[in-house]
Each structure stands twice: as structure tokens, then as C-alpha cells.
Design a protein around this motif. Structure first.
Motif, PDB file in Angstrom:
ATOM      1  N   LEU A   1      58.911  43.692  42.363  1.00 34.34           N
ATOM      2  CA  LEU A   1      57.514  43.537  41.964  1.00 34.34           C
ATOM      3  C   LEU A   1      57.238  44.423  40.756  1.00 34.34           C
ATOM      4  N   GLY A   2      56.880  43.797  39.648  1.00 35.72           N
ATOM      5  CA  GLY A   2      56.529  44.553  38.453  1.00 35.72           C
ATOM      6  C   GLY A   2      55.090  45.039  38.504  1.00 35.72           C
ATOM      7  N   ARG A   3      54.638  45.532  37.380  1.00 34.09           N
ATOM      8  CA  ARG A   3      53.260  46.020  37.295  1.00 34.09           C
ATOM      9  C   ARG A   3      52.286  44.854  37.443  1.00 34.09           C
ATOM     10  N   ILE A   4      51.134  45.137  38.026  1.00 35.35           N
ATOM     11  CA  ILE A   4      50.173  44.086  38.369  1.00 35.35           C
ATOM     12  C   ILE A   4      49.278  43.766  37.185  1.00 35.35           C
ATOM     13  N   ASP A   5      49.220  42.503  36.824  1.00 33.99           N
ATOM     14  CA  ASP A   5      48.268  42.036  35.825  1.00 33.99           C
ATOM     15  C   ASP A   5      46.956  41.666  36.520  1.00 33.99           C
ATOM     16  N   GLY A   6      45.866  41.774  35.799  1.00 35.70           N
ATOM     17  CA  GLY A   6      44.583  41.330  36.336  1.00 35.70           C
ATOM     18  C   GLY A   6      43.767  42.408  37.013  1.00 35.70           C
ATOM     19  N   LEU A   7      44.153  43.685  36.854  1.00 35.01           N
ATOM     20  CA  LEU A   7      43.386  44.752  37.513  1.00 35.01           C
ATOM     21  C   LEU A   7      41.971  44.871  36.960  1.00 35.01           C
ATOM     22  N   GLN A   8      41.714  44.288  35.775  1.00 39.20           N
ATOM     23  CA  GLN A   8      40.354  44.338  35.242  1.00 39.20           C
ATOM     24  C   GLN A   8      39.363  43.636  36.154  1.00 39.20           C
ATOM     25  N   GLN A   9      39.850  42.658  36.947  1.00 42.11           N
ATOM     26  CA  GLN A   9      38.961  41.985  37.899  1.00 42.11           C
ATOM     27  C   GLN A   9      38.463  42.964  38.956  1.00 42.11           C
ATOM     28  N   ILE A  10      39.318  43.886  39.352  1.00 37.48           N
ATOM     29  CA  ILE A  10      38.934  44.878  40.350  1.00 37.48           C
ATOM     30  C   ILE A  10      37.926  45.849  39.759  1.00 37.48           C
ATOM     31  N   VAL A  11      38.186  46.314  38.543  1.00 31.33           N
ATOM     32  CA  VAL A  11      37.259  47.240  37.881  1.00 31.33           C
ATOM     33  C   VAL A  11      35.900  46.580  37.702  1.00 31.33           C
ATOM     34  N   ARG A  12      35.894  45.332  37.291  1.00 27.90           N
ATOM     35  CA  ARG A  12      34.640  44.620  37.012  1.00 27.90           C
ATOM     36  C   ARG A  12      33.809  44.449  38.276  1.00 27.90           C
ATOM     37  N   THR A  13      34.486  44.267  39.410  1.00 32.01           N
ATOM     38  CA  THR A  13      33.761  44.111  40.677  1.00 32.01           C
ATOM     39  C   THR A  13      33.252  45.441  41.198  1.00 32.01           C
ATOM     40  N   ALA A  14      34.088  46.484  41.090  1.00 35.59           N
ATOM     41  CA  ALA A  14      33.709  47.796  41.633  1.00 35.59           C
ATOM     42  C   ALA A  14      32.716  48.525  40.752  1.00 35.59           C
ATOM     43  N   LEU A  15      32.861  48.373  39.437  1.00 30.85           N
ATOM     44  CA  LEU A  15      31.999  49.082  38.469  1.00 30.85           C
ATOM     45  C   LEU A  15      31.475  48.078  37.449  1.00 30.85           C
ATOM     46  N   PRO A  16      30.554  47.219  37.869  1.00 29.73           N
ATOM     47  CA  PRO A  16      30.149  46.097  37.019  1.00 29.73           C
ATOM     48  C   PRO A  16      29.417  46.502  35.748  1.00 29.73           C
ATOM     49  N   GLY A  17      28.927  47.764  35.655  1.00 30.50           N
ATOM     50  CA  GLY A  17      28.167  48.170  34.471  1.00 30.50           C
ATOM     51  C   GLY A  17      28.993  48.772  33.361  1.00 30.50           C
ATOM     52  N   LEU A  18      30.289  48.878  33.522  1.00 34.74           N
ATOM     53  CA  LEU A  18      31.114  49.486  32.475  1.00 34.74           C
ATOM     54  C   LEU A  18      31.185  48.578  31.252  1.00 34.74           C
ATOM     55  N   PRO A  19      31.059  49.120  30.053  1.00 35.85           N
ATOM     56  CA  PRO A  19      31.291  48.314  28.858  1.00 35.85           C
ATOM     57  C   PRO A  19      32.765  47.946  28.755  1.00 35.85           C
ATOM     58  N   ALA A  20      33.074  46.950  27.926  1.00 38.67           N
ATOM     59  CA  ALA A  20      34.426  46.400  27.855  1.00 38.67           C
ATOM     60  C   ALA A  20      35.464  47.444  27.470  1.00 38.67           C
ATOM     61  N   ASP A  21      35.119  48.363  26.547  1.00 40.62           N
ATOM     62  CA  ASP A  21      36.115  49.336  26.121  1.00 40.62           C
ATOM     63  C   ASP A  21      36.453  50.326  27.230  1.00 40.62           C
ATOM     64  N   GLN A  22      35.466  50.705  28.040  1.00 43.22           N
ATOM     65  CA  GLN A  22      35.731  51.617  29.154  1.00 43.22           C
ATOM     66  C   GLN A  22      36.512  50.922  30.260  1.00 43.22           C
ATOM     67  N   GLU A  23      36.193  49.658  30.487  1.00 43.70           N
ATOM     68  CA  GLU A  23      36.962  48.885  31.472  1.00 43.70           C
ATOM     69  C   GLU A  23      38.429  48.803  31.045  1.00 43.70           C
ATOM     70  N   ALA A  24      38.657  48.520  29.779  1.00 39.96           N
ATOM     71  CA  ALA A  24      40.025  48.419  29.270  1.00 39.96           C
ATOM     72  C   ALA A  24      40.749  49.753  29.362  1.00 39.96           C
ATOM     73  N   ALA A  25      40.028  50.845  29.116  1.00 37.32           N
ATOM     74  CA  ALA A  25      40.655  52.166  29.186  1.00 37.32           C
ATOM     75  C   ALA A  25      41.106  52.486  30.605  1.00 37.32           C
ATOM     76  N   LEU A  26      40.300  52.115  31.596  1.00 28.78           N
ATOM     77  CA  LEU A  26      40.688  52.344  32.994  1.00 28.78           C
ATOM     78  C   LEU A  26      41.912  51.523  33.369  1.00 28.78           C
ATOM     79  N   VAL A  27      41.938  50.253  32.938  1.00 34.06           N
ATOM     80  CA  VAL A  27      43.079  49.389  33.239  1.00 34.06           C
ATOM     81  C   VAL A  27      44.342  49.966  32.611  1.00 34.06           C
ATOM     82  N   GLU A  28      44.226  50.444  31.385  1.00 32.73           N
ATOM     83  CA  GLU A  28      45.385  51.040  30.723  1.00 32.73           C
ATOM     84  C   GLU A  28      45.830  52.312  31.443  1.00 32.73           C
ATOM     85  N   LYS A  29      44.876  53.095  31.907  1.00 29.99           N
ATOM     86  CA  LYS A  29      45.191  54.332  32.614  1.00 29.99           C
ATOM     87  C   LYS A  29      45.969  54.042  33.899  1.00 29.99           C
ATOM     88  N   ALA A  30      45.569  53.006  34.643  1.00 28.31           N
ATOM     89  CA  ALA A  30      46.240  52.661  35.898  1.00 28.31           C
ATOM     90  C   ALA A  30      47.630  52.092  35.661  1.00 28.31           C
TER      91      ALA A  30
END
Length: 384
Positions: A321-350
Motif C-alpha cells: 500500500l503506497g501513500r494515500i491520495d485524496g486526503l484533501q477530502q478528509i480535511v475539507r470535511t473536518a475543517l470546511p472553512g480552510l482556504p485552498a492553500d491551507q488545505e493543500a499545506a496540510l495534505v502536503e504535511k501528512a
């Protein structure tokens, strides 16, 4: 992507692996034992994939909602993904047409814990379901006997047809025998059948109280496990019920060799189930590095599996199992108010690690001071 409302239960990025597990299942149902090994470092979604596979089976093969014996979904236990199902979560009024059993292994070197609690796994998560299966078999035999007894008055030529008709009778539910339809009373068998039906109902009513059901202490525990699984996945010829496809999950199997009883049981299961063509699917989740380190050591589970495969005695589906694609869906559901750049930064961090992503989200949700105007539903503050 699927979810039952909790952002932690969103399933993303593993559709191909889920489809492969489903293909293994279809082969196992036909009497071709299957072994699937999910390989990945910690936090990469192995256990969550197993849980999603359960959700698929429980809502398709078993039956969705009230139509099935097993609950449609498994949630969490003490903030961990649940892959075991207690008997009191099941609907004993429904027939069991698959058996799901999961064993969770832990590191014996961690806080002095045993590598798995095999006895608890047996007592709480397997034997109660076997009790239901055995009672179903007794009921099926009695119903077939009642049909045959009633048909004798019409001639031996009809008995074969009656036997065939009896096979179509559902195990669960009220029974109206052919004997009653013909005005024939078979009192002793009817009474025994009613007692068994009451026993069947009691299994649900008393929440499968196991007091007094433990077999004699001198009986070998491994024998009990093997015999119980064989009754379900490979019943003897003439059994009242057909084979019931069985799924055994060993989660965090990199620790399985630390407990001699579990290791011995798994070795015997592999030898027996594949030789006798059980309707069985075994799923192992295992850390990648430890698997590779032990792959040539036949005293360890990975080495045993490789040696058995190399001799042509079994096939296995090793699924890195490689790294998981699509984690932005989780961020968007848990923290729906994040702007796109912050959402992307969290996905990159994970970096594709679902467990790390969960920890990051929980950290943010518990830290209002990190958000603009302390609104967790909004953007993260620039200073944060």
C-alpha cells in the motif's frame, strides 16, 4: 469516497485494493482458499481498508439493514478503528451466510502486553457465532426429517422431491411443516424443534452469555479453534448446512510470532485449509520492513507463507500500500472553512499518511487559538 458522517471514517484512495480483496473473496466463496497480505508502514490505512471490506461484505453478501445477520458498519473502539464484531451487535434472527473473525495483535514488548489475546478473541468474537451456526444446523436437520416423515405416507417416490424442497426452507423464521398441511402430527420432532428455535432466540436475548459453555479444560485450545472453523468453512459431507465462507483477519501480524499459540494455530490453519479446500479467506496486515526482514525465515510467518507459496501449495495476494491520495477530502470535511492553500499545506504535511493526517486535524480542532477569531470552522491564523 464513503463515510457514515464522521470525518475519521471517510474512505479514500484504496479503491483498487478494495476491488482486489473482493476478487479474493469471490474465489474463497468457491472453495479456493485465499490469502491477502496488506503491506505498509504504520498509519497508511491497512486496518481502515479491512474495515471497508467488512462494510462491503456486510451490505452485499450478508444483506443490508435488517436483512443481514451482521451489522452494516463497524465504528471505533477507544479511538481505534474497529474490525471485530461482538455477538450482541448481530441479529440472531437472520441466517448467517458468512463468518467474520478478527484478531488484533500487539507488541509483547510494549507495556508487557501479550501479542494477542487469542482466548478473548475466541470467546467473545468467534464462539458465540459458532453457537448460532450449530443451532441452525440442528434446526435444518429436524425440518428435513419432518418433511421426509410426512412424505412417507404418500410413497417413497415422493421423498426425494420432499428432500429437495426442504433444502429451500429458510433456517430462520416460523415453520409450517408439510406434516401439518397433510394433517399428520409429528409431536416429538415438532416439540424438539420448538425447543431449538427457542434456544436460537435465547442466543440473542441473553446477549450470548458464555457462562458454562467452555469445553473441558483438558481439551487442546488449538483443536477447538480448528474444529470450530472447520464446522463452518468446510463442514463434513452430509452436513445440514453448506459451507459458510469465512474471513479471518490478523491485524498487525508482524507481532503474531510473539505468541506461540497464535503462531502455531496460523501454521496449522494454512496447512489444513489449503489442503482441504476450505471456503476461507485470510487477511494479514503487516508492516513492510518487518515483512521483508523475515521473508526468508521459515520459522516466521512471512517465511512460512513464502515457502508454502514457492512449493505451489498456495497462492497469495501481497498488496503493498503506497501513500494515500485524496486526503484533501478528509480535511475539507473536518475543517470546511480552510482556504485552498491551507488545505493543500496540510495534505502536503501528512504526505499520504492517514494516521498523521488524523493527528494534525485533531490538534487543530482542539486549538481554537490557531484560528482567525478563534473560529475552528474558519481559516488558520497567519501566526499559527
Amino acid at each position: 469516497m464513503t463515510s457514515d458522517g464522521d470525518w475519521r471514517d471517510i474512505f479514500v484512495g484504496r479503491d483498487a485494493e478494495l476491488a482486489q480483496l473482493q476478487r479474493c473473496w469471490e474465489a474463497a466463496r468457491k472453495g479456493e482458499p485465499q490469502l491477502a497480505v496488506l503491506l505498509a508502514p504504520p498509519g497508511m490505512g491497512k486496518t481502515r481498508l479491512v474495515q471497508q471490506f467488512y462494510h462491503h461484505l456486510s451490505q452485499t453478501h450478508d444483506g443490508a439493514g435488517e436483512a443481514g445477520y451482521w451489522p452494516d458498519r463497524l465504528g471505533r473502539e477507544r479511538d481505534r478503528i474497529a474490525i471485530s464484531c461482538r455477538a450482541d451487535e448481530c441479529d440472531a434472527r437472520r441466517p448467517m451466510n458468512m463468518l467474520w473473525w478478527a484478531i488484533k495483535c500487539v507488541d509483547a514488548g510494549s507495556n508487557g502486553a501479550a501479542s494477542s489475546d487469542l482466548l478473548i478473541a475466541w470467546k467473545e468474537y468467534l464462539e458465540p457465532h459458532l453457537d448460532v451456526r450449530r443451532t441452525d444446523a440442528q434446526l435444518k436437520l429436524l425440518r428435513t426429517e419432518q418433511f421426509k416423515e410426512a412424505a412417507r405416507g404418500l410413497g417413497e417416490g415422493l421423498i426425494a422431491g420432499v428432500e429437495k424442497a426442504a433444502e429451500l426452507i429458510p433456517v430462520i423464521g416460523p415453520f409450517v411443516g408439510l406434516g401439518k398441511a397433510l394433517g399428520m402430527t409429528i409431536v416429538d420432532k415438532a416439540q424438539k424443534m420448538r425447543r431449538l428455535e427457542q434456544q436460537r432466540d435465547a442466543l440473542e436475548a441473553d446477549r450470548f452469555d458464555l457462562a458454562g459453555k467452555v469445553e473441558a479444560a483438558q481439551e487442546d485450545f488449538e483443536e477447538q479453534l480448528m474444529r470450530g472453523l472447520a464446522e463452518v468453512a468446510a463442514p463434513r459431507s452430509g452436513s445440514a448446512l453448506p459451507p459458510c465462507p469465512t474471513i479471518l483477519v490478523v491485524d498487525d501480524a508482524q507481532f503474531a510470532d510473539q505468541e506461540p499459540a497464535l503462531a502455531s494455530f496460523l501454521r496449522r490453519l494454512i496447512d489444513t485449509a489449503w489442503a482441504e479446500k476450505w471456503s476461507l479467506m485470510v487477511i494479514l496486515t503487516h508492516w513492510t520492513r518487518e515483512w521483508n526482514e523475515r521473508i526468508d525465515d521459515v520459522t516466521k510467518l512471512p517465511g512460512l507463507i513464502k515457502a508454502t507459496t514457492d512449493r505451489g501449495l498456495m497462492q497469495n495476494a501481497v498488496m503493498p500500500l503506497g501513500r494515500i491520495d485524496g486526503l484533501q477530502q478528509i480535511v475539507r470535511t473536518a475543517l470546511p472553512g480552510l482556504p485552498a492553500d491551507q488545505e493543500a499545506a496540510l495534505v502536503e504535511k501528512a504526505s499520504g499518511n492517514a494516521r498523521y493526517m488524523e493527528r494534525l486535524i485533531q490538534l487543530l480542532q482542539g486549538s481554537p487559538a490557531m484560528f482567525v477569531a478563534r473560529e475552528v470552522g474558519g481559516a488558520i491564523h497567519a501566526d499559527a
